[in-house]
Each structure stands twice: as structure tokens, then as C-alpha cells.
Enzyme design. Structure first.
Site, PDB file in Angstrom:
ATOM      1  N   LEU A 192       7.740 -45.484 -58.339  1.00 36.37           N
ATOM      2  CA  LEU A 192       8.761 -46.136 -59.312  1.00 36.37           C
ATOM      3  C   LEU A 192       8.908 -47.740 -58.779  1.00 36.37           C
ATOM      4  CD1 LEU A 192      12.145 -43.420 -59.686  1.00 36.37           C
ATOM      5  CD2 LEU A 192       9.856 -44.282 -61.239  1.00 36.37           C
ATOM      6  N   ASP A 193       9.505 -48.688 -59.576  1.00 32.73           N
ATOM      7  CA  ASP A 193       9.400 -50.347 -58.410  1.00 32.73           C
ATOM      8  C   ASP A 193      10.905 -49.821 -58.157  1.00 32.73           C
ATOM      9  OD1 ASP A 193       7.586 -51.048 -60.823  1.00 32.73           O
ATOM     10  OD2 ASP A 193       9.260 -51.306 -62.051  1.00 32.73           O
ATOM     11  N   ARG A 194      10.552 -50.621 -57.389  1.00 32.61           N
ATOM     12  CA  ARG A 194      11.840 -51.046 -55.913  1.00 32.61           C
ATOM     13  C   ARG A 194      13.161 -50.934 -56.480  1.00 32.61           C
ATOM     14  NH1 ARG A 194      13.069 -55.636 -51.821  1.00 32.61           N
ATOM     15  NH2 ARG A 194      15.264 -54.753 -50.961  1.00 32.61           N
TER      16      ARG A 194
END
Ligand code: URA
Length: 237
Positions: free
Chosen positions: A101-103
Site C-alpha cells: 500500500l502507499d505510505r
């Protein structure tokens, strides 16, 4: 690795001695006598010779984690806190991530040291559905439902995204189901309709759903039926 090869390495006994011991029924794999030299063994299996341990099987781990926004989907990073840093299990260094997942995205992350389990889950060909809750800057028009179903052409990869199911839940709130995982996919899709993702949260991957009582930063070992359910869903996919 083949059983005779694993045994041959032990005490450098060599392959022909190893084969003799296997033929004599003195070698067991996970408690069962095995008489085939080419029996495949992996690092999770216990192998014994006359009750002496030749290989102690590594512990299999499958777990879910509620990634908080701000934590990196990585196994190590010199600067930022990673999802592995949230796990206080002695075998945490053996884990790999089943998708990222993106940060600034929160929600469900799966981790395991079982490559045979994770590989098909991550294989684009299996099209495992992933469900996200999306909050946007601007209201989402009803026409977005058809646009997401039709797919968007992504110039960088030169591909059209697979049909995605968008369910509008409120002015700026939607549930989106993807069957693939392209780089920043959801942000790019909303950008294409002139909107912007403000908050993104993954609720589920295939048959595994983040339980409401697992707080951000929390993790737990998957139940047997969760592990087997994910595998069964894949094999029927
Ligand atoms: N799509 C995104 O844009 N970000 C994620 O983290 C996951 C899907």
C-alpha cells in the site's frame, strides 16, 4: 530440494549413503517414513534419521496487519517505520509482504514466509479482488461508476485498467473493488475524472477482511480457515 540431496549434505555423507538410509526406511519427513529419494522437502519440513534431527522445520507464518497511514509497506527502511517494525514476533524477519500500500494508505496488509501461498495471491492472472474505501476532495458523479467499469488507459504502462466496481456511498465517499494492483492505481483513476483521493483504506483482499477490532498498528496470525479460504478462492479463480 530432493530428500537424498538434503540428507547427503548432512555430515557430508554423500548421495549413495543417503539413498541407502532412505531405502532402509530410516528417514522420516514430518513423522512419516519416506522411501523415495526424489521426495521434495522444503525448509518448513522436519526431517529425521533414526530420530536424530537432520532439519528442524521452520515455523510457517501467515498474518494480517492493520497498516496505519504513515508507515511504509516494506520489510526494512533506513529512515521510515515499516510494517515489520510493528510486528513483535521472533520470526518477523522471515516475512514478506503480499502486496503493498502507499505510505499514506491505511488498511489490510498480509504478510507471510510461505511463498507458495503468497505467489498466486499476488499473481495478476488470479485477479484477486481488493476492496478499498476512498474519500475524495470533490463529490463523485454517478457517471464515475461506468468510467471505472470501462477502465482507463494508463499511458506509462500502455494498458487499460481492468473493470473496477465503484459503489458511491456518499458525496465524497466510495467503495472500490480492483482486480489488479498498478502503481498508485486508485489515485490515478480518480485523477482521470478530475478528482483527488484524500484518504484511502484497504478493507479486504480476496476472502480476508480486516476485522473491526484490529486497531491501526495491530496484527494477528491468520486462522487456519482464513489461510485455506484464500487458497481455495485462488484455485477456483
Ligand atoms: N491505489 C493507490 O493509489 N494507492 C494504494 O495504496 C493502493 C491502491
Amino acid at each position: 530440494m530432493k530428500l537424498d540431496r538434503l540428507l547427503a549434505k548432512h555430515d557430508s555423507m554423500g548421495r549413495s549413503r543417503a539413498r541407502g538410509l532412505i531405502a532402509a526406511g530410516r528417514v522420516r519427513v514430518d513423522g512419516e517414513t519416506v522411501r523415495r529419494n526424489d521426495h521434495e522437502v522444503d525448509r518448513f519440513m522436519n526431517v529425521t534419521l533414526d530420530d536424530h534431527a537432520i532439519q528442524k522445520g521452520q515455523r510457517l507464518l501467515h498474518l494480517m496487519l492493520h497498516k496505519p497511514a504513515g508507515v511504509l509497506s516494506a520489510t526494512s527502511d533506513p529512515v521510515h517505520r515499516t510494517v515489520i517494525d510493528l510486528i513483535d514476533d521472533p520470526d518477523r524477519q522471515t516475512l514478506h509482504l503480499v502486496g503493498r500500500l502507499d505510505r499514506n494508505t491505511s488498511g489490510l496488509i498480509l504478510l507471510t514466509n510461505d511463498g507458495r501461498w503468497s505467489k498466486p495471491l499476488m499473481d495478476p492472472a488470479t485477479k484477486v479482488p481488493k476492496v478499498y474505501l476512498v474519500e475524495t476532495r470533490d463529490p463523485i458523479p454517478s457517471s464515475a461508476v461506468d468510467a471505472f467499469a470501462a477502465g482507463f488507459h494508463f499511458h506509462t504502462e500502455d494498458l487499460v485498467t481492468l473493470p473496477a466496481e465503484l459503489e458511491i456511498l456518499g458525496d465524497c465517499l466510495a467503495r472500490l473493488t480492483l482486480h489488479e494492483g498498478r502503481y498508485h492505481q486508485i489515485k490515478r483513476m480518480f485523477h482521470r475524472i478530475g478528482n483527488r483521493v484524500e484518504k484511502l483504506h484497504r478493507e479486504s483482499i480476496g476472502t480476508i477482511t480486516l476485522p473491526p477490532d484490529l486497531a491501526p498498528g495491530g496484527w494477528r496470525i491468520l486462522e487456519r480457515d482464513e489461510i485455506e479460504g484464500a487458497a481455495a478462492r485462488r484455485s477456483s479463480a
